[in-house]
Write a protein that holds these residues in place. Structure first.
Motif, PDB file in Angstrom:
ATOM      1  N   PHE A 172      -9.666   1.166  -2.009  1.00 59.30           N
ATOM      2  CA  PHE A 172     -10.323   2.352  -2.563  1.00 59.30           C
ATOM      3  C   PHE A 172      -9.419   3.586  -2.396  1.00 59.30           C
ATOM      4  O   PHE A 172      -9.120   4.286  -3.358  1.00 59.30           O
ATOM      5  N   ALA A 173      -8.969   3.806  -1.157  1.00 60.95           N
ATOM      6  CA  ALA A 173      -8.168   5.015  -0.880  1.00 60.95           C
ATOM      7  C   ALA A 173      -6.868   5.004  -1.667  1.00 60.95           C
ATOM      8  O   ALA A 173      -6.463   6.035  -2.212  1.00 60.95           O
ATOM      9  N   SER A 174      -6.210   3.836  -1.758  1.00 56.35           N
ATOM     10  CA  SER A 174      -4.905   3.820  -2.415  1.00 56.35           C
ATOM     11  C   SER A 174      -5.050   4.101  -3.906  1.00 56.35           C
ATOM     12  O   SER A 174      -4.091   4.504  -4.555  1.00 56.35           O
ATOM     13  N   HIS A 175      -6.233   3.903  -4.457  1.00 56.10           N
ATOM     14  CA  HIS A 175      -6.437   4.229  -5.876  1.00 56.10           C
ATOM     15  C   HIS A 175      -6.953   5.654  -6.065  1.00 56.10           C
ATOM     16  O   HIS A 175      -6.408   6.398  -6.872  1.00 56.10           O
ATOM     17  N   ARG A 240       4.884   1.696  14.747  1.00 55.61           N
ATOM     18  CA  ARG A 240       3.510   2.166  15.001  1.00 55.61           C
ATOM     19  C   ARG A 240       2.712   2.248  13.699  1.00 55.61           C
ATOM     20  O   ARG A 240       1.527   1.967  13.666  1.00 55.61           O
ATOM     21  N   PHE A 241       3.385   2.692  12.623  1.00 57.71           N
ATOM     22  CA  PHE A 241       2.694   2.829  11.331  1.00 57.71           C
ATOM     23  C   PHE A 241       2.644   1.493  10.596  1.00 57.71           C
ATOM     24  O   PHE A 241       1.635   1.132  10.011  1.00 57.71           O
ATOM     25  N   HIS A 242       3.740   0.747  10.635  1.00 58.86           N
ATOM     26  CA  HIS A 242       3.798  -0.495   9.853  1.00 58.86           C
ATOM     27  C   HIS A 242       2.946  -1.598  10.471  1.00 58.86           C
ATOM     28  O   HIS A 242       2.497  -2.501   9.764  1.00 58.86           O
ATOM     29  N   ALA A 255      -5.801  -8.167   1.349  1.00 59.22           N
ATOM     30  CA  ALA A 255      -5.072  -7.881   2.592  1.00 59.22           C
ATOM     31  C   ALA A 255      -3.844  -7.020   2.363  1.00 59.22           C
ATOM     32  O   ALA A 255      -3.489  -6.192   3.204  1.00 59.22           O
ATOM     33  N   GLY A 256      -3.176  -7.198   1.211  1.00 60.80           N
ATOM     34  CA  GLY A 256      -1.962  -6.439   0.945  1.00 60.80           C
ATOM     35  C   GLY A 256      -2.205  -4.942   0.830  1.00 60.80           C
ATOM     36  O   GLY A 256      -1.268  -4.152   0.921  1.00 60.80           O
ATOM     37  N   SER A 257      -3.463  -4.545   0.605  1.00 64.60           N
ATOM     38  CA  SER A 257      -3.777  -3.117   0.468  1.00 64.60           C
ATOM     39  C   SER A 257      -3.644  -2.385   1.794  1.00 64.60           C
ATOM     40  O   SER A 257      -3.497  -1.171   1.817  1.00 64.60           O
ATOM     41  N   ARG A 258      -3.730  -3.136   2.912  1.00 61.80           N
ATOM     42  CA  ARG A 258      -3.747  -2.478   4.220  1.00 61.80           C
ATOM     43  C   ARG A 258      -2.358  -1.948   4.562  1.00 61.80           C
ATOM     44  O   ARG A 258      -1.526  -2.642   5.122  1.00 61.80           O
ATOM     45  N   LEU A 259      -2.096  -0.728   4.173  1.00 57.73           N
ATOM     46  CA  LEU A 259      -0.815  -0.075   4.452  1.00 57.73           C
ATOM     47  C   LEU A 259      -1.107   1.356   4.876  1.00 57.73           C
ATOM     48  O   LEU A 259      -1.837   2.071   4.181  1.00 57.73           O
ATOM     49  N   VAL A 262       1.554   6.745   5.781  1.00 56.27           N
ATOM     50  CA  VAL A 262       2.957   7.082   6.062  1.00 56.27           C
ATOM     51  C   VAL A 262       3.870   5.960   5.555  1.00 56.27           C
ATOM     52  O   VAL A 262       4.914   6.216   4.940  1.00 56.27           O
ATOM     53  N   ASP A 263       3.460   4.718   5.785  1.00 51.97           N
ATOM     54  CA  ASP A 263       4.209   3.541   5.325  1.00 51.97           C
ATOM     55  C   ASP A 263       4.352   3.574   3.797  1.00 51.97           C
ATOM     56  O   ASP A 263       5.451   3.440   3.240  1.00 51.97           O
ATOM     57  N   VAL A 264       3.245   3.809   3.109  1.00 50.01           N
ATOM     58  CA  VAL A 264       3.251   3.824   1.641  1.00 50.01           C
ATOM     59  C   VAL A 264       4.146   4.944   1.119  1.00 50.01           C
ATOM     60  O   VAL A 264       4.992   4.726   0.236  1.00 50.01           O
ATOM     61  N   ILE A 265       3.973   6.143   1.673  1.00 52.17           N
ATOM     62  CA  ILE A 265       4.708   7.303   1.150  1.00 52.17           C
ATOM     63  C   ILE A 265       6.210   7.132   1.375  1.00 52.17           C
ATOM     64  O   ILE A 265       7.016   7.334   0.456  1.00 52.17           O
TER      65      ILE A 265
END
Ligand SMILES: [Zn+2]
Ligand SMILES: [Zn+2]
Length: 383
Positions: A172-175, A240-242, A255-259, A262-265
């Motif tokens: 949800f958040a990533s979209h 720590r972030f990854h 499961a792949g959405s769980r990022l 900071v990791d995504v950016i």
């Protein structure tokens, strides 16, 4: 004094309200109840987009929608959701599923359903891309849920496995945070890309046929991704972030959405920067982004089929499942997303013949549940 009652996680609470010991196979009202809720919820979100377009839709998409078709789809989805919820009410002794589905559909109807009037308003400065989320759920779930049901690697693992709600929050958040992403990822990458651009490389790339450019683009992107990903494993502050991504204990399309944000950016920003510096055509970069949005989901899927020789050249679920393995033999391996040969070049490839990992997740700790808690988890002293 009575012992304090343990606080239920949101996932446990939902399970208590909706689940029961009754069977869940076809004909028990379970599947119709879940589908009724999903359709009711999607219809409600879509109707909210019609009512508040300036706050809930992507400006880039807004003018491109075939509105008549969208309105028809909302009404069809709504009616189907109501019918399925009604069926669940008839079939299932516990009525929570059917009632919830009808309540969501009722709310969508109260807001005008597919016929809701779109107000004429100006642009909002800050918006959520709820339409992008609705489209994402429909396309991704329609593709992967049947695929995972038909060819599961772990047969006993249902859609509602441990951590599903946390990963749904990530999806949800990533979209819906598309605006944050474009400000934090796109803007700096474009600005830096203009400064670091290599005119000679761009001139050479421009002259290449489209397909060759695209293949090179996948290679360059995965090389950049490999480097950034390895750094996220090697540098304690980045880990720590990854490690949020590695805290998933069940692998599937969600499961792949769980990022972590900071990791995504950082990862997306640096990969995009590499593509801009190399000077690939815009259509090539878009085609790459379409590939990665499918491939990154696919490699996490609970999907059993083996691919023979192709597994050496294209990352398949087994390749990335080993990246998430709990086993000590698989620590810091398989960093690539698309091309296993990159891991072979750098000596980090791990593909034991014929085996899948026993389990997934962090060896010595467990992440808190929920997107918001995991957002601050890396910042806590004992994270
Ligand atoms: Zn990793
Ligand atoms: Zn992963």
């Amino acid at each position: 004094m009575p012992p304090p009652t343990p606080r239920l996680s949101a996932e446990q609470w939902l399970a208590r309200v909706f689940a029961d010991a009754a069977p869940r196979h076809v004909g028990t009202g379970w599947i119709s109840g879940i589908l009724g809720i999903v359709l009711g919820l999607l219809a409600l979100l879509a109707v909210l987009c019609l009512n508040f377009p300036q706050y809930l839709t992507l400006p880039e998409l807004r003018s491109r929608y075939p509105l008549d078709l969208v309105r028809l789809a909302i009404d069809v989805g709504l009616l189907a959701g109501m019918a399925l919820s009604g069926l669940s009410l008839l079939l299932r002794r516990k009525k929570a599923l059917g009632v919830a589905g009808l309540a969501l559909a009722g709310a969508a109807l109260a807001l005008g359903a597919g016929g809701a009037e779109i107000p004429r308003v100006g642009e909002a400065r800050i918006y959520l891309a709820l339409d992008w989320f609705v489209l994402g759920v429909i396309t991704t779930a329609a593709l992967f849920v049947p695929l995972e049901r038909a060819f599961p690697l772990r047969r006993g693992q249902g859609v509602f496995r441990r951590g599903w709600l946390t990963d749904t929050q990530y999806f949800f958040a990533s979209h819906v945070l598309a605006q944050v992403m474009s400000v934090a990822v796109l803007a700096p990458a474009v600005a830096l890309g203009a400064v670091l651009a290599l005119p000679q490389a761009q001139a050479a790339v421009e002259g290449l046929p489209w397909l060759v450019q695209w293949a090179m683009c996948v290679l360059v992107a995965d090389l950049a991704q490999y480097g950034v990903h390895r750094a996220f494993h090697a540098v304690p502050l980045l880990w720590r972030f990854h490690k949020v991504h590695h805290s998933v204990e069940a692998m599937d399309w969600l499961a792949g959405s769980r990022l972590h944000l900071v990791d995504v950016i950082v990862t997306r920003g640096l990969v995009l920067l590499a593509l801009l510096v190399a000077g690939f055509a815009e259509s090539v970069v878009y085609a790459y982004l379409a590939l990665v949005s499918f491939h990154a989901v696919f490699i996490h899927a609970n999907f059993a089929p083996r691919w023979g020789w192709l597994e050496r050249w294209v990352a398949m679920p087994r390749f990335h499942h080993w990246h998430h393995a709990r086993e000590a033999e698989a620590r810091d391996v398989n960093f690539a997303v698309h091309l296993p040969m990159i891991d072979r070049w750098f000596g980090t490839c791990h593909m034991p013949e014929g085996r899948w990992p026993e389990g997934y997740g962090l060896a010595d700790e467990r992440a808190p549940e929920g997107w918001a808690r995991q957002l601050v988890w890396p910042l806590r002293r004992r994270a």
